[in-house]
Scaffold this motif. Structure first.
Motif, short mmCIF file in Angstrom:
data_model
loop_
_atom_site.label_atom_id
_atom_site.label_comp_id
_atom_site.label_asym_id
_atom_site.label_seq_id
_atom_site.Cartn_x
_atom_site.Cartn_y
_atom_site.Cartn_z
N ARG A 110 95.58 -54.83 -12.98
CA ARG A 110 96.82 -55.19 -12.27
C ARG A 110 97.09 -56.68 -12.37
NH1 ARG A 110 96.15 -51.30 -7.07
NH2 ARG A 110 96.91 -49.41 -8.08
N GLN A 111 96.04 -57.48 -12.22
CA GLN A 111 96.20 -58.93 -12.32
C GLN A 111 96.64 -59.33 -13.73
OE1 GLN A 111 92.64 -61.35 -12.07
NE2 GLN A 111 93.75 -62.89 -10.89
N ALA A 112 96.04 -58.74 -14.75
CA ALA A 112 96.41 -59.04 -16.13
C ALA A 112 97.85 -58.61 -16.40
CB ALA A 112 95.45 -58.34 -17.10
N GLN A 113 98.23 -57.46 -15.88
CA GLN A 113 99.60 -56.97 -16.06
C GLN A 113 100.60 -57.91 -15.40
OE1 GLN A 113 100.31 -53.10 -14.36
NE2 GLN A 113 102.33 -52.93 -15.28
N ARG A 114 100.29 -58.37 -14.20
CA ARG A 114 101.19 -59.30 -13.51
C ARG A 114 101.32 -60.62 -14.27
NH1 ARG A 114 98.54 -57.51 -8.24
NH2 ARG A 114 99.94 -55.89 -7.51
N SER A 115 100.21 -61.12 -14.79
CA SER A 115 100.25 -62.36 -15.58
C SER A 115 101.08 -62.17 -16.84
CB SER A 115 98.84 -62.81 -15.95
OG SER A 115 98.11 -63.16 -14.80
N TYR A 116 100.91 -61.04 -17.50
CA TYR A 116 101.68 -60.73 -18.71
C TYR A 116 103.17 -60.69 -18.36
CZ TYR A 116 103.04 -58.46 -23.06
OH TYR A 116 103.63 -58.17 -24.26
N GLU A 117 103.51 -59.99 -17.29
CA GLU A 117 104.91 -59.87 -16.88
C GLU A 117 105.50 -61.22 -16.49
OE1 GLU A 117 104.79 -56.91 -13.80
OE2 GLU A 117 104.70 -55.25 -15.24
N ALA A 118 104.73 -62.07 -15.83
CA ALA A 118 105.22 -63.40 -15.46
C ALA A 118 105.54 -64.20 -16.73
CB ALA A 118 104.18 -64.13 -14.62
N ASN A 119 104.67 -64.14 -17.72
CA ASN A 119 104.94 -64.83 -18.98
C ASN A 119 106.15 -64.24 -19.69
OD1 ASN A 119 102.97 -67.02 -19.56
ND2 ASN A 119 101.52 -65.38 -19.11
N LEU A 120 106.30 -62.94 -19.63
CA LEU A 120 107.46 -62.28 -20.23
C LEU A 120 108.75 -62.73 -19.55
CD1 LEU A 120 108.48 -60.27 -22.34
CD2 LEU A 120 108.10 -58.46 -20.66
N ASN A 121 108.72 -62.89 -18.23
CA ASN A 121 109.89 -63.37 -17.50
C ASN A 121 110.25 -64.79 -17.91
OD1 ASN A 121 110.33 -61.00 -16.07
ND2 ASN A 121 109.05 -61.64 -14.35
N VAL A 122 109.25 -65.62 -18.15
CA VAL A 122 109.50 -66.98 -18.62
C VAL A 122 110.16 -66.95 -19.99
CG1 VAL A 122 108.40 -69.14 -19.37
CG2 VAL A 122 107.66 -68.04 -17.25
N VAL A 123 109.67 -66.09 -20.88
CA VAL A 123 110.27 -65.95 -22.22
C VAL A 123 111.73 -65.52 -22.09
CG1 VAL A 123 110.24 -64.59 -24.35
CG2 VAL A 123 108.11 -65.54 -23.44
N ASP A 124 112.00 -64.53 -21.25
CA ASP A 124 113.37 -64.06 -21.06
C ASP A 124 114.27 -65.17 -20.51
OD1 ASP A 124 112.86 -61.52 -22.01
OD2 ASP A 124 112.58 -60.64 -20.01
N SER A 125 113.76 -65.94 -19.55
CA SER A 125 114.55 -67.03 -18.98
C SER A 125 114.81 -68.12 -20.01
CB SER A 125 113.83 -67.64 -17.77
OG SER A 125 113.74 -66.70 -16.73
N ALA A 126 113.80 -68.48 -20.78
CA ALA A 126 113.97 -69.50 -21.82
C ALA A 126 114.96 -69.04 -22.88
CB ALA A 126 112.62 -69.83 -22.45
N ARG A 127 114.88 -67.78 -23.26
CA ARG A 127 115.81 -67.22 -24.25
C ARG A 127 117.24 -67.27 -23.71
NH1 ARG A 127 117.95 -62.32 -24.85
NH2 ARG A 127 116.55 -61.44 -23.31
N SER A 128 117.40 -66.92 -22.46
CA SER A 128 118.71 -66.94 -21.83
C SER A 128 119.27 -68.37 -21.79
CB SER A 128 118.61 -66.37 -20.42
OG SER A 128 119.85 -66.44 -19.75
#
Length: 139
Positions: A110-128
């Protein structure tokens, strides 16, 4: 300048996603082998694996990113279970069991999944932000 910063952000997040992806793969392997015991008395059961991280300088961007330092075997003690009919049972009827704790593995997943998702959100925000910057430059 802003594009360079967005690029650095993407590189840092991508490194984090790669690291957490490896961590989730190792955790899945631990979960899959949580009941894997030896075939005969004295054989070791599956030994839990642990991922370690390190900070690594990305020379291209001049930023520190996360990297996999290694995948090691957890040296904690194996468990035992009384099962005298099992082929791996010792003279007293005990079978050595893996040092995998399902609760710990699920929590780590769960912790690894949350960290992965947080990084994915950063990528999405940067792309936007990058797309908005391109739109501003066009107009």
């Amino acid at each position: 300048m802003a594009i360079d910063e967005l690029n650095k952000t993407l590189m840092i997040s991508a490194a984090g996603m790669r690291a957490q992806s490896v961590r989730m793969r190792v955790i899945a392997e631990n979960l899959a082998n949580a009941e894997t015991v030896g075939l005969k008395p004295g054989d070791d059961p599956y030994r839990r694996k642990v991922v370690t991280f390190a900070s690594e300088l990305d020379r291209a961007t001049g930023t520190d990113t996360v990297a996999i330092k290694g995948v090691t075997r957890d040296q904690s003690e194996f468990g035992t279970r009384y099962e005298p009919g099992h082929p791996a049972a010792d003279a007293n009827g005990y079978v050595r069991t893996p040092n995998v704790n399902m609760l710990v593995e699920v929590s780590d997943m769960r912790q690894a999944q949350r960290s992965y998702e947080a990084n994915l959100n950063v990528v999405d925000s940067a792309r936007s932000m990058l797309m908005r910057t391109i739109d501003l430059l066009r107009g």
